[in-house]
Design a protein around this motif. Structure first.
Motif, PDB file in Angstrom:
ATOM      1  N   PRO A  74       0.816  -1.218   0.000  1.00 27.32           N
ATOM      2  CA  PRO A  74       0.000   0.000   0.000  1.00 27.32           C
ATOM      3  C   PRO A  74       0.849   1.267   0.000  1.00 27.32           C
ATOM      4  O   PRO A  74       2.018   1.246   0.402  1.00 27.32           O
ATOM      5  N   VAL A  75       0.263   2.373  -0.451  1.00 24.01           N
ATOM      6  CA  VAL A  75       0.924   3.669  -0.393  1.00 24.01           C
ATOM      7  C   VAL A  75       1.033   4.104   1.057  1.00 24.01           C
ATOM      8  O   VAL A  75       0.094   3.948   1.839  1.00 24.01           O
ATOM      9  N   GLN A  76       2.199   4.646   1.441  1.00 26.14           N
ATOM     10  CA  GLN A  76       2.409   5.085   2.812  1.00 26.14           C
ATOM     11  C   GLN A  76       2.143   6.582   2.943  1.00 26.14           C
ATOM     12  O   GLN A  76       2.364   7.355   2.007  1.00 26.14           O
ATOM     13  N   SER A  77       1.707   6.980   4.122  1.00 21.11           N
ATOM     14  CA  SER A  77       1.630   8.411   4.412  1.00 21.11           C
ATOM     15  C   SER A  77       3.001   8.895   4.865  1.00 21.11           C
ATOM     16  O   SER A  77       3.824   8.112   5.350  1.00 21.11           O
ATOM     17  N   ALA A  78       3.260  10.184   4.693  1.00 17.59           N
ATOM     18  CA  ALA A  78       4.575  10.727   4.998  1.00 17.59           C
ATOM     19  C   ALA A  78       4.835  10.718   6.501  1.00 17.59           C
ATOM     20  O   ALA A  78       4.003  11.194   7.286  1.00 17.59           O
ATOM     21  N   PRO A  79       5.975  10.189   6.943  1.00 26.20           N
ATOM     22  CA  PRO A  79       6.322  10.228   8.363  1.00 26.20           C
ATOM     23  C   PRO A  79       6.867  11.611   8.736  1.00 26.20           C
ATOM     24  O   PRO A  79       7.117  12.444   7.858  1.00 26.20           O
ATOM     25  N   ASP A 106       8.939  17.429   2.225  1.00 30.64           N
ATOM     26  CA  ASP A 106       8.052  17.621   1.074  1.00 30.64           C
ATOM     27  C   ASP A 106       7.586  16.279   0.497  1.00 30.64           C
ATOM     28  O   ASP A 106       7.547  16.074  -0.711  1.00 30.64           O
ATOM     29  N   GLY A 107       7.237  15.366   1.390  1.00 29.20           N
ATOM     30  CA  GLY A 107       6.714  14.068   0.974  1.00 29.20           C
ATOM     31  C   GLY A 107       7.752  13.058   0.544  1.00 29.20           C
ATOM     32  O   GLY A 107       7.407  12.013  -0.016  1.00 29.20           O
ATOM     33  N   VAL A 108       9.046  13.326   0.823  1.00 26.38           N
ATOM     34  CA  VAL A 108      10.138  12.420   0.435  1.00 26.38           C
ATOM     35  C   VAL A 108      10.901  12.007   1.688  1.00 26.38           C
ATOM     36  O   VAL A 108      11.218  12.852   2.531  1.00 26.38           O
ATOM     37  N   TRP A 109      11.199  10.707   1.826  1.00 30.47           N
ATOM     38  CA  TRP A 109      12.013  10.247   2.932  1.00 30.47           C
ATOM     39  C   TRP A 109      12.788   9.004   2.530  1.00 30.47           C
ATOM     40  O   TRP A 109      12.577   8.443   1.448  1.00 30.47           O
ATOM     41  N   LEU A 110      13.708   8.592   3.385  1.00 36.54           N
ATOM     42  CA  LEU A 110      14.466   7.356   3.193  1.00 36.54           C
ATOM     43  C   LEU A 110      13.952   6.308   4.160  1.00 36.54           C
ATOM     44  O   LEU A 110      13.637   6.616   5.313  1.00 36.54           O
ATOM     45  N   GLU A 111      13.888   5.062   3.672  1.00 32.90           N
ATOM     46  CA  GLU A 111      13.395   3.980   4.516  1.00 32.90           C
ATOM     47  C   GLU A 111      14.249   2.729   4.318  1.00 32.90           C
ATOM     48  O   GLU A 111      14.591   2.365   3.189  1.00 32.90           O
ATOM     49  N   CYS A 112      14.572   2.080   5.416  1.00 35.78           N
ATOM     50  CA  CYS A 112      15.369   0.853   5.375  1.00 35.78           C
ATOM     51  C   CYS A 112      14.503  -0.315   4.916  1.00 35.78           C
ATOM     52  O   CYS A 112      13.405  -0.530   5.444  1.00 35.78           O
ATOM     53  N   ILE A 113      14.996  -1.086   3.955  1.00 34.08           N
ATOM     54  CA  ILE A 113      14.218  -2.220   3.452  1.00 34.08           C
ATOM     55  C   ILE A 113      14.288  -3.413   4.401  1.00 34.08           C
ATOM     56  O   ILE A 113      13.498  -4.351   4.271  1.00 34.08           O
TER      57      ILE A 113
END
Length: 420
Positions: A8-13, A18-25
């Protein structure tokens, strides 16, 4: 978004910019994208992906080239030469010879420095500017160094490249040298060079722009967008399969990410996603080994050797992203001998498509999979070729025909060619 087509699409943490972040896989840790230099997860050292709160659809794209897809990238524009908008060649004789329904060749050698790496650098160097770093660096089998040197020069930034001594095609070294990069030749293979560059980056001495950098892959995912759009415009459907060479597995990971984002946006259905099919040289095939063994991780090959210098890599850093990409799309991986790669290079050249050896691995892999019955005759296939013929002129000369000596007269030429 996890590494699954139906995530699913995630909401911004709170960490998002500006709606961009880094996330660990690996552990799901989330980080601000531009506050500080970061290549892997602070908590578990896992690979990072760039994530977006908004997933664009086809209607959100305009213009051409990489920055046509700005709605799916961290910025509206980057350090550009420009790049992207590469041809999707028809190769009718080769299609008939291989026996598939449709065959197109996406020729990334037509980018400004002659390889797909330009797509990653236009984004990656723009991020370097945002972070305010002073020195760019990469380890390279050649194409990365050429692209980084050119884009670093365009941005006015110091560039350092580490190459395995005696293992890089002359055309690629020449590019890096002419674009004023500082070139260090290391007594070791590519993976040893990457170990050193990662250490330099961890010490804060350089900004790493190998495909370990998640922003590099954002530019490279536009290859997938272009293939899907053009194929759909020509045939009214998406291809069944994309066959691509695998070195560090960045393109495999990037294309899978592009597909996941399009599915999340509702721009394509999960059952329309092409099967990602990786090809490695037999002398450097840790990804193929992992796929065949059903392993979750690759085993690092300390000794690698192949004529295809651009994929002479024994420890693909993007394997944790690429293995789910191959499996999640119903694809596979195959290893091919150097002789088959050279023959595929000749096959492409007979269609007027000039590529370096690593590029031709995709066609060699498709031929092997057809012979083994693992690709069906009714499939629509796109082969990705990653670098231009002139990247490795020595290999091209060896693969081509020899010059024929002839006396200095028209009559001698006519006699030699058998003219009546």
């Amino acid at each position: 978004m996890s590494l699954a087509l139906d995530a699913p699409v995630q909401s911004a943490p709170p960490e998002a910019d500006d709606g961009v972040w880094l996330e660990c896989i690996a552990c799901g840790g989330q980080f601000a994208p531009f506050e500080e230099v970061r290549f892997t997860c602070d908590d578990c050292d896992g690979l990072l992906e760039v994530r977006y709160a908004d997933q664009p659809t086809w209607d959100d794209f305009s213009g051409e080239g990489v920055w046509r897809y700005a709605a799916a990238l961290p910025f509206e524009e980057g350090v550009s030469l420009p790049e992207g908008h590469t041809p999707l060649h028809e190769v009718p004789r080769l299609r008939e010879d291989l026996g598939v329904n449709r065959l197109r060749v996406k020729h990334e050698g037509m980018n400004p420095t002659g390889s797909f790496k330009d797509r990653g650098m236009t984004v990656g160097v723009r991020v370097a500017e945002e972070l305010g770093v002073g020195r760019l660096a990469c380890a390279s089998t050649g194409n990365t160094s050429a692209a980084l040197a050119a884009y670093g020069a365009r941005a006015g930034l110091e560039t350092l490249v580490l190459l395995p001594a005696g293992k890089v095609a002359a055309g690629k070294v020449a590019q890096a040298a002419l674009h004023d990069a500082r070139i260090l030749e290391v007594d070791g293979n590519f993976d040893a060079c990457l170990d050193i560059v990662q250490d330099l980056a961890n010490r804060g001495e350089v900004y790493l722009l190998n495909s370990l950098n998640p922003f590099r892959l954002e530019g490279q995912k536009t290859i997938g967008f272009e293939i899907l759009e053009e194929f759909r415009d020509d045939y009214g459907r998406f291809p069944d399969r994309i066959v691509l060479p695998v070195g560090n597995a960045g393109n495999t990971a990037a294309l899978f990410k592009a597909f996941r984002e399009l599915v999340a946006a509702g721009a394509m259905d999960a059952d329309e996603v092409p099967k990602l099919t990786g090809v490695q040289a037999a002398g450097a095939a840790p990804m193929v080994e992992a796929i065949e063994d059903g392993a979750d991780e690759i085993r690092r090959w300390e000794e690698v050797e192949t004529i295809a210098t651009a994929i002479r890599i024994g420890n693909p850093v993007n394997a944790p992203k690429a293995l789910p990409g191959i499996r999640g799309t119903g694809g596979t991986a195959v290893a091919v001998e150097d002789e088959a790669i050279t023959e595929a290079q000749r096959d492409l050249a007979r269609e007027g498509v000039g590529v370096e050896p690593a590029s031709a691995a995709s066609v060699a892999g498709l031929r092997k999979l057809r012979e083994e019955g693992r690709v069906d005759a009714d499939e629509d296939v796109v082969c990705l070729t990653t670098g231009h013929l002139l990247k490795d002129p020595d290999a091209a000369y060896e693969a081509g025909g020899d010059p024929e000596p002839v006396a200095n007269s028209t009559d001698a030429v006519l006699k030699h060619i058998g003219a009546k």
